[in-house]
Design an enzyme around this catalytic site. Sequence first.
Site, PDB file in Angstrom:
ATOM      1  N   ARG A 400      20.328  34.456  32.964  1.00 12.10           N
ATOM      2  CA  ARG A 400      20.828  33.405  31.782  1.00 12.10           C
ATOM      3  C   ARG A 400      21.553  32.938  32.253  1.00 12.10           C
ATOM      4  O   ARG A 400      22.538  32.128  31.582  1.00 12.10           O
ATOM      5  CB  ARG A 400      20.466  34.452  31.058  1.00 12.10           C
ATOM      6  CG  ARG A 400      19.735  35.552  29.852  1.00 12.10           C
ATOM      7  CD  ARG A 400      19.309  35.320  28.997  1.00 12.10           C
ATOM      8  NE  ARG A 400      20.649  36.164  28.627  1.00 12.10           N
ATOM      9  CZ  ARG A 400      20.626  37.344  27.826  1.00 12.10           C
ATOM     10  NH1 ARG A 400      20.353  36.890  26.349  1.00 12.10           N
ATOM     11  NH2 ARG A 400      21.560  37.889  26.492  1.00 12.10           N
ATOM     12  N   VAL A 522      14.310  30.686  23.550  1.00 10.54           N
ATOM     13  CA  VAL A 522      13.864  31.177  24.611  1.00 10.54           C
ATOM     14  C   VAL A 522      15.056  32.488  25.014  1.00 10.54           C
ATOM     15  O   VAL A 522      15.812  31.738  24.723  1.00 10.54           O
ATOM     16  CB  VAL A 522      13.182  30.544  25.604  1.00 10.54           C
ATOM     17  CG1 VAL A 522      11.654  29.907  25.222  1.00 10.54           C
ATOM     18  CG2 VAL A 522      13.834  29.650  26.790  1.00 10.54           C
ATOM     19  N   GLU A 523      14.564  32.999  26.084  1.00  7.97           N
ATOM     20  CA  GLU A 523      15.580  34.109  26.919  1.00  7.97           C
ATOM     21  C   GLU A 523      16.197  34.731  25.949  1.00  7.97           C
ATOM     22  O   GLU A 523      17.682  35.101  25.707  1.00  7.97           O
ATOM     23  CB  GLU A 523      16.249  33.896  27.554  1.00  7.97           C
ATOM     24  CG  GLU A 523      15.121  33.002  28.922  1.00  7.97           C
ATOM     25  CD  GLU A 523      16.149  32.580  30.144  1.00  7.97           C
ATOM     26  OE1 GLU A 523      17.579  33.206  29.812  1.00  7.97           O
ATOM     27  OE2 GLU A 523      15.564  32.427  31.322  1.00  7.97           O
ATOM     28  N   GLY A 524      15.892  35.180  24.460  1.00  7.90           N
ATOM     29  CA  GLY A 524      16.799  35.876  22.938  1.00  7.90           C
ATOM     30  C   GLY A 524      16.936  34.909  22.403  1.00  7.90           C
ATOM     31  O   GLY A 524      18.169  34.052  22.668  1.00  7.90           O
TER      32      GLY A 524
END
Length: 847
Positions: A400, A522-524
Site C-alpha cells: 500500500r 481499492v485496497e481499503g
Amino acid sequence: MLGALLALIAVAAIAYAVTQAGGIITLLFIAAVLYLAYRRLSLLAFTATFTVLLIAYSYFGANSAAGATWKGFLWLSLGALWLLNVRWLRKALITRPFMRTYRRLLPPMSQTEREALEAGTVWWDGELFTGAPNWSKLLTARPPRLSAEEQAFLDGPCEQLCEMLDDWAITHEIGDLPAQVWDFIKSRGFFAMIIPKRYGGLEFSAYAHSCVLTKVASRSTTASSTIAVPNSLGPAELLNHYGTDEQKNYYLPRLARGEEVPCFALTGPRAGSDAASIPDTGIVCRGTWQGQDVLGMRLNFSKRYITLAPVATVIGLAFRLFDPEQLLGGPVDVGITCALIPRDIPGISIGRRHFPVNIPFQNGPIQGHDVFVPLDFIIGGPKMAGTGWRMLVEQLSVGRCISLPSNATGGAKAGVWASGAYTRIRRQFNMPVARFEGVEAVLARMAGLTYTMDAARSVTAGAIDGGEKPSVPSAMLKYHVTEMGRQVANDAMDVHGGKGICLGPKNYLARGHQCVPVAITVEGANLLTRNLIIFGQGAVRCHPFVLREMNAARNPDHACGIEEFDRALFGHIGFTISNAVRSLVMALTHARFTRSPVSGPTARYYQHIVRFSASFAFTVDVAMLTLGGYLKKKENLSARLGDVLSAMYLASMVLKHHENQGRPAEDLPIVEWACRNLLYHAQEQLHGFLRNFPNRLLAGLMRVVVFPRGRHYSSPSDRLGRHVAELLTQPSEARTRLSQFIYTTVQPENPLGLLGEALALAVQLEPIEKRIRVEGVKTGRITALDLPGQVNQALAAGILTSAEAQALHEYDRKVMNLIHVDDFAPHELGRQASPQPPRAGAPAEPA
C-alpha cells in the site's frame, strides 16, 4: 491515561499558585519545575531535583497564608514522589489495583486483530507519538537512489513502453491494452520487479518499483494499474515470503517470464473491505486429484473487483478453511488461508469483466463451486493453513506504500506539468491565463500537493528499502496521497476548461480524472482508512506505552505482568505530564526555542512539527483516558486525530525530501507552501477535535494546554502561491524536479512532451510578441485580431524579421494543435448505431 489526569491536575495547581501565591520566586520555582518536566527526567532524578528546588523555595519563597498553603501542598507532593520511587510499595498501592481495573476494561482481542496490530514495523510514525521526535532517525536515513540497472530500465524499456501506449485507443477503441503491449510488458519484466533475480526477476528496490509505476501512470492509468497488481499484494509477493521451495521454483520463474499472469482474489460481495470476515470457505476433505486419492480442500467462493482476473492463469485465493473431521489434527475453524489455484480447474468461473469508470484495465469477478485442490496448493504448504490473515496484513503494509501512491503521484505530476504549460500558452484577455490570480492559486495548490505526494512516496519507499515495513504510514499514504491526487486532478480539469472535458485523442487529462475513484476505493476504501485505520491502528501500534500496557495486562505470568505493567504505567504517567508541559510551553513560545536539527529557511517547520507532536500526544492520552474503547466508535474524533498524525508525517516527509535533493533554494517556495498547508491542517483538525470532544470541561482544559494563545498558524499566503505558480509556468529546475519520472519525451503522440516544448517557446518568443503589441497594436499599425494575422502585418511593417515571423508562425501552429479538441461524426460514437433524428423541416415518417 492516569498521567493525563495528573497533568490536568498539575495545570490547575499551577494556575492556583500563580494567582494565589504569586511573586517572582514562585514563578521561578514553577518555571524550574516545568523545565524538569519538559526535559523528561526519570522519576528518581526528577524527585531528587524537585527536593533541592523545594528546599530553596521554602527558604526564599513568600510566607503569606496562601504561600504557606501552597508550600504545604508541595511538601505533600514531594512525599508522594519519594513513596512512588519505592517500587514494591507503589506496585502494592497503585499498580496492582490499577491493573485489575485495567484488565476488566480491556476489550478482548481476536487473533486477527492482534496480527493486524503486530504487522509491519514502527518507524517515523512512532516518533511522532512521543511528543519529542528524534530527527536524526529520519534525517540520517540514506536517500533513495536508483541503481545503474534500475535507471537503465527507466530510460530503456519503461520509455519504450510509454511510447507504445495510445491511451485513446486503449480506453475507447480497443477496451484493453494492445496485444503487442501485453507481450512487451511480459517479456521485459514489468511483472517481475519484486521477484528475486535467482528466479529470473528484476529484484528492483521499492524506490525503483515506485518510479516505474509513476512514469507509466503519467502516460496510461490502464497500463500502470495492470503493472501494479503483480508487483503488489499477490502471488509473487506471498510466494517470496511464505512459499515452499517447490512453489517458488515452479511459479516464480514462470511469473517472471510472463508465462503465468497472476491475480489475487480477496474482496467479495458480502465482505467488502472487512477482509477478516471472508465468507468464502474451504473444507478439508479427501478427494481425487490427477487420478489419486489425496487430502485436499473443497472450495466455494465468490469474488469481485479482482484486477487481472479475466486474463489470469493463476489465482491467489483468500478463504476461511474449516476442518470438520479434524483431518489436520487441529481446530475445526483453521482460519483464513491463502492458496494458489490454476485457472483451468473444474468449478471455476472466470473471464467476465467489470468496467470501472470507463477505464478498461482487466478487472472482473471469479466464482468457484466445489473446486477441489490438494492441500499443497496452500501458499507455504499445509503448515501455513490458517495464517493467511497474517500474510495479508504483513505484506499489505509494504504494497500500500507503493502501488496506489505511485500511480496517484504519476498522474498528479503529469497534471502539474501539463497545467503549468497550458496556462502559460493559453491566452485570454490578451494575457496568459496563468497570470490570473485565481489560476495562480490553483497552480500553487497543485504544485504543493504534488510535492507532498512525491515526498511521501519517495521517502517512504526509501524506508522500505532500509528494512522497514511501515504499516501505519501505508494507510496514511493510501488515504492522503490518493485524496491529494483527486484534488490535483480536479484542479487540472478546472484550469484546462473545455479542453479537459472533451474526450478524444487530443485529451490528455480526462481518463486520469475518471480513474481517480478507483484509487480512492481499492485496497481499503478511503472513508474506512481515515475513520478507522490510521489512528485506530496507530494509537496502539505507535504509542510508546499503550501496547506495552496491553501486553503486560494479558501476560499469563502474573508476576512478570505486574513488573512490566508497573514500568509501562509510570513511564506513561511521566510521558503524559511531560507532553502537557511541552505542549503548553511550545504553544506559548510558538516553539521558537525548540531545538531544530537544521538551520536556514526550513528550521521553523521542524520546530512546529515538534510542537504539534507534543500537543497531539497529550491530546491522545486525554482522549484515551476519558473515552477508552468508545473512542473507536467516535469515528469523527478518531479521524481528526489521524489527520493530525498524517499532517505531521507528511510535513516530515516534505522536509526530508528537500534534504535528500540537496536543499535546492529554488524549491523553497514549494516546500514552504506544502509545510504551511500541512501544519495549518493539523491545527484546524486539533481545533475540530476539541470543539467536538464530548466532555466540555476537559475540552476546555486541553485547549488551555494546546492553544493557550489561540490558533496562530495560517494557510499559505497569496504572495507565496504566486511565487509557486511562476515556477510552474516557465522552464525551471524546480518544475523539472517536481515532474521527475514522468514521460515528457518530445514526440508527436506525447502531449506532455509537446506542452513542454511549447512552454519553452512561449518564454523564448515572449519579447517578440511584446514588440508586436507595443510597436504595432498600440500604435495602430497592426489591426489583425489573431496572432497569425498580426505576425504577417508586423513582418510587412518591418517590426519583425522573416526569421522571427517564421518562429512565431511555427509556435502558433504548435499551440493551436495543443489547444484544439476533437470532434466526431455521429456514427463514430457509441457501440450500436441509433436511428438518425429527422432533419429540420423534413416530413415525419407515418406512424
